[in-house]
Design a protein around this motif. Structure first.
Motif, PDB file in Angstrom:
ATOM      1  N   GLN A  68       0.666  -1.408  -0.086  1.00 58.20           N
ATOM      2  CA  GLN A  68      -0.209  -0.078   0.253  1.00 58.20           C
ATOM      3  C   GLN A  68       0.902   1.216   0.084  1.00 58.20           C
ATOM      4  O   GLN A  68       0.395   2.246  -0.795  1.00 58.20           O
ATOM      5  CB  GLN A  68      -0.870  -0.075   1.013  1.00 58.20           C
ATOM      6  N   ARG A  69       1.868   1.317   0.852  1.00 60.87           N
ATOM      7  CA  ARG A  69       2.844   2.349   0.763  1.00 60.87           C
ATOM      8  C   ARG A  69       3.448   2.691  -0.676  1.00 60.87           C
ATOM      9  O   ARG A  69       3.459   3.798  -1.260  1.00 60.87           O
ATOM     10  CB  ARG A  69       3.804   1.958   1.648  1.00 60.87           C
ATOM     11  N   MET A  74       3.238   5.152  -6.237  1.00 63.21           N
ATOM     12  CA  MET A  74       3.140   4.761  -7.652  1.00 63.21           C
ATOM     13  C   MET A  74       2.112   5.487  -8.236  1.00 63.21           C
ATOM     14  O   MET A  74       2.121   6.235  -9.316  1.00 63.21           O
ATOM     15  CB  MET A  74       3.161   3.370  -8.040  1.00 63.21           C
ATOM     16  N   GLU A  75       0.862   5.650  -7.621  1.00 63.15           N
ATOM     17  CA  GLU A  75      -0.264   6.349  -7.935  1.00 63.15           C
ATOM     18  C   GLU A  75      -0.037   7.831  -8.318  1.00 63.15           C
ATOM     19  O   GLU A  75      -0.321   8.384  -9.363  1.00 63.15           O
ATOM     20  CB  GLU A  75      -1.595   6.120  -7.118  1.00 63.15           C
ATOM     21  N   GLY A  76       0.587   8.271  -7.338  1.00 63.21           N
ATOM     22  CA  GLY A  76       1.016   9.681  -7.388  1.00 63.21           C
ATOM     23  C   GLY A  76       2.112   9.886  -8.563  1.00 63.21           C
ATOM     24  O   GLY A  76       1.676  11.047  -9.500  1.00 63.21           O
ATOM     25  N   ALA A  77       2.935   9.124  -8.731  1.00 63.70           N
ATOM     26  CA  ALA A  77       3.713   9.303  -9.796  1.00 63.70           C
ATOM     27  C   ALA A  77       2.983   8.968 -11.197  1.00 63.70           C
ATOM     28  O   ALA A  77       3.252  10.025 -12.252  1.00 63.70           O
ATOM     29  CB  ALA A  77       5.105   8.429  -9.729  1.00 63.70           C
ATOM     30  N   ALA A  78       2.214   8.227 -11.385  1.00 64.43           N
ATOM     31  CA  ALA A  78       1.386   7.967 -12.515  1.00 64.43           C
ATOM     32  C   ALA A  78       0.515   8.837 -12.704  1.00 64.43           C
ATOM     33  O   ALA A  78       0.450   9.342 -14.117  1.00 64.43           O
ATOM     34  CB  ALA A  78       0.893   6.621 -12.678  1.00 64.43           C
ATOM     35  N   ALA A  87       3.205   7.134 -17.699  1.00 63.97           N
ATOM     36  CA  ALA A  87       2.566   6.896 -16.320  1.00 63.97           C
ATOM     37  C   ALA A  87       3.242   5.713 -15.850  1.00 63.97           C
ATOM     38  O   ALA A  87       3.596   5.616 -14.664  1.00 63.97           O
ATOM     39  CB  ALA A  87       1.039   6.731 -16.459  1.00 63.97           C
ATOM     40  N   LEU A  88       3.189   4.674 -16.451  1.00 68.38           N
ATOM     41  CA  LEU A  88       3.728   3.194 -15.938  1.00 68.38           C
ATOM     42  C   LEU A  88       5.010   3.273 -15.751  1.00 68.38           C
ATOM     43  O   LEU A  88       5.636   2.912 -14.581  1.00 68.38           O
ATOM     44  CB  LEU A  88       3.332   2.105 -17.073  1.00 68.38           C
ATOM     45  N   LYS A  89       6.066   3.845 -16.469  1.00 68.29           N
ATOM     46  CA  LYS A  89       7.417   4.073 -16.102  1.00 68.29           C
ATOM     47  C   LYS A  89       7.635   4.893 -14.982  1.00 68.29           C
ATOM     48  O   LYS A  89       8.377   4.305 -14.022  1.00 68.29           O
ATOM     49  CB  LYS A  89       8.176   4.643 -17.533  1.00 68.29           C
ATOM     50  N   ALA A  90       6.957   5.997 -14.815  1.00 64.52           N
ATOM     51  CA  ALA A  90       6.974   6.826 -13.473  1.00 64.52           C
ATOM     52  C   ALA A  90       6.735   5.970 -12.457  1.00 64.52           C
ATOM     53  O   ALA A  90       7.478   6.063 -11.399  1.00 64.52           O
ATOM     54  CB  ALA A  90       6.265   8.173 -13.604  1.00 64.52           C
ATOM     55  N   THR A  94       9.363   4.824  -9.244  1.00 65.73           N
ATOM     56  CA  THR A  94       9.143   5.551  -7.983  1.00 65.73           C
ATOM     57  C   THR A  94       9.062   4.209  -7.026  1.00 65.73           C
ATOM     58  O   THR A  94       9.569   4.385  -5.899  1.00 65.73           O
ATOM     59  CB  THR A  94       7.876   6.375  -8.008  1.00 65.73           C
ATOM     60  N   GLY A  95       8.272   3.178  -7.414  1.00 63.83           N
ATOM     61  CA  GLY A  95       8.222   1.953  -6.592  1.00 63.83           C
ATOM     62  C   GLY A  95       9.383   1.492  -6.369  1.00 63.83           C
ATOM     63  O   GLY A  95       9.836   0.992  -5.308  1.00 63.83           O
ATOM     64  N   LEU A  96      10.348   1.552  -7.390  1.00 66.53           N
ATOM     65  CA  LEU A  96      11.501   0.753  -7.184  1.00 66.53           C
ATOM     66  C   LEU A  96      12.519   1.756  -6.152  1.00 66.53           C
ATOM     67  O   LEU A  96      13.079   0.816  -5.326  1.00 66.53           O
ATOM     68  CB  LEU A  96      12.363   0.730  -8.572  1.00 66.53           C
TER      69      LEU A  96
END
Length: 173
Positions: A68-69, A74-78, A87-90, A94-96
């Motif tokens: 969830q964190r 990821m949602e914010g970056a996308a 969007a997916l790349k960002a 970010t998640g990584l």
């Protein structure tokens, strides 16, 4: 999604979650021993089973919290990008970066013990509603492979980010 508990620092449940996060992140699900985990938390195995019922349930709580964190980030970056690929790349980058910072690459690189779809997999699948090609099948495997490479020190964070950029160099989706 409403949590069924509030992580009050210092409570036995919070302590177990913190120790479990460390153990699952270092060793992975299969290698974590509940007796050793309880000992590191200065508790009995009975306390683990009292609060969580099983190793699988404890894992689900810990994994769900971390997922969830990461999804929040990821949602914010996308959301910054209109283009689906960007969007997916960002989101991936970010998640990584967050996974490396939190030292949870091993934890997130493995599948759930019961083959349940994890929240990140669900997020990626739902983000892909705009295309006809089910690219999430490849992206989820790629995500886990990069995290596994990071966890096993086969690649650096910078190499992981470069791999994400390489994956998203495409003509069209």
């Amino acid at each position: 999604m409403m949590k069924e508990w509030i992580p009050i620092p210092g409570t036995s449940k919070d302590t177990l979650i913190q120790v479990a996060l460390e153990e699952f992140s270092m060793k992975g699900y299969n290698e974590v021993n509940i007796s050793e985990l309880a000992k590191k938390a200065n508790m009995t195995t009975g306390a683990v089973y009292h609060h969580f019922g099983s190793k699988a349930n404890l894992y689900e709580v810990v994994r769900g919290e971390i997922e969830q964190r990461i999804i929040d980030r990821m949602e914010g970056a996308a959301s910054i990008f209109e283009d689906f690929g960007e969007a997916l790349k960002a989101a991936f980058i970010t998640g990584l970066i967050f996974a490396v910072k939190q030292n949870v690459c091993k934890l997130l690189s493995e599948s759930y013990p019961n083959n349940k779809m994890d929240r990140i997999e669900d997020f990626i699948t739902n983000l892909n509603k705009s295309t006809e090609l089910p690219i999430e099948i490849v992206l989820i495997s790629t995500w886990r492979s990069i995290l596994k490479g990071l966890a096993e020190n086969q690649i650096t964070q910078e190499q992981g980010i470069r791999l994400v950029h390489w994956v998203f160099k495409r003509e069209s989706i």
